[in-house]
Design an enzyme around this catalytic site. Sequence first.
Site, PDB file in Angstrom:
ATOM      1  N   SER A 171      17.315  13.484  55.264  1.00  0.00           N
ATOM      2  CA  SER A 171      15.913  13.682  54.903  1.00  0.00           C
ATOM      3  C   SER A 171      15.029  14.049  56.079  1.00  0.00           C
ATOM      4  CB  SER A 171      15.363  12.419  54.235  1.00  0.00           C
ATOM      5  OG  SER A 171      15.448  11.305  55.105  1.00  0.00           O
ATOM      6  N   HIS A 199      18.744  14.691  48.099  1.00  0.00           N
ATOM      7  CA  HIS A 199      18.176  15.985  48.497  1.00  0.00           C
ATOM      8  C   HIS A 199      19.092  17.153  48.174  1.00  0.00           C
ATOM      9  CE1 HIS A 199      14.813  14.113  50.661  1.00  0.00           C
ATOM     10  NE2 HIS A 199      15.696  13.203  51.014  1.00  0.00           N
ATOM     11  N   LYS A 231      12.902  13.842  42.815  1.00  0.00           N
ATOM     12  CA  LYS A 231      12.769  15.009  43.692  1.00  0.00           C
ATOM     13  C   LYS A 231      12.921  16.283  42.861  1.00  0.00           C
ATOM     14  CE  LYS A 231      13.898  12.585  47.960  1.00  0.00           C
ATOM     15  NZ  LYS A 231      13.755  11.221  47.413  1.00  0.00           N
TER      16      LYS A 231
END
Length: 380
Positions: A171, A199, A231
């Site tokens: 991240s 991610h 996300k």
Amino acid sequence: MPFAPFDWIDDEARRRADAGLVRALRPRPAESALLDLASNDYLGLTRHPEVIAAAAGAAHRWGAGATGSRLVTGSTALHAELEHELADFCGFEAALVLSSGYAANLAALTALTGRGSLIVSDAGNHASIVDGCRLSRAETAVVPHADPDAVRKALRTHEGRALAVTDSVFSVDGDAAPLPELADVCRTEGAALLVDDAHGLGVLGKGGRGALAAAGLAGGDGIVTTLTLSKSLGSQGGAVLGPARVVEHLVNTARTFIFDTGLAPAAAGAALGSLRLLGREPERADRARAVATALYERLTAAGLTAVRPDAAVVSVRAPSADAAVRWAADCRMAGVAVGCFRPPSVPDGVSRLRLTARADLTEEQIADAVATVRRTAPVS
């Protein structure tokens, strides 16, 4: 002397201020003129009409809250539907939805290890993994970043149950873990591999199926992944995916699942809506990566120090923590919201701006963002 049990907090606050590490909440308005490169809305779905409608429809049908833990009244047919479609989309046998990605990491690490076992953790792993290691009561070996050989050496020091854990995409800098090599090490040494794909989902792999799918490892023996729904899917919540027996074990032993209220129906509905939308529009994943590459290439061409992105996170180095804070504030004043990462959030102590690419950014917005970051850059 008067009783003052929290005076020490004032001393801590002064130390933070002296180090330039004070953090503060900044409530955002519902509508903003800022160009958002600070959120994790990689696919631009959090305000997509179809996703909002899915959230509203779920709330109308199932109510505002889950009403209890998943094992009491907090499981609905909607949760089961989301779990089935998540597992199918990502290529795993089963999935378990929790209230956050943080809770998912704690669940997996504490339920799959314990006293007498070993966790080998990458030095760049997210704080939720660090906390999961601490709560697991397992022996933890922290190894150098993205170093499969160091993982191998650590595993060979231990006899018995072992697990290696890594972010798929880190991240802070946005670089990817060497998953094929790590999987080979774990297979050879008889260890499980846990990958936090927060991610990667929605950005990597065919149609955004995640980093493990991209590496050809989805559904593999001894492999478990955790995800966040907050996300790329633009909602809230987390999940653990893996073999069905692993998921069944978590249902019976993972404290952050057993004792936590279930994910709100609106969040489950929104995540399911996003997942289905991504299935119909797989090009969103390609676009997110293309935007990240464009940001990186234009920033470095402008003389800034950035890390080549492996997914949708673009990290730009700042000369100091104070400089990073001022830089982010100047960008905001100029109309662009960017992330600001400082110690202790950065494992190497180097402060950064973090820009997150979004699939819905236009060429004009990319150019404006780069120009703003370049114009406001501090003098080294």
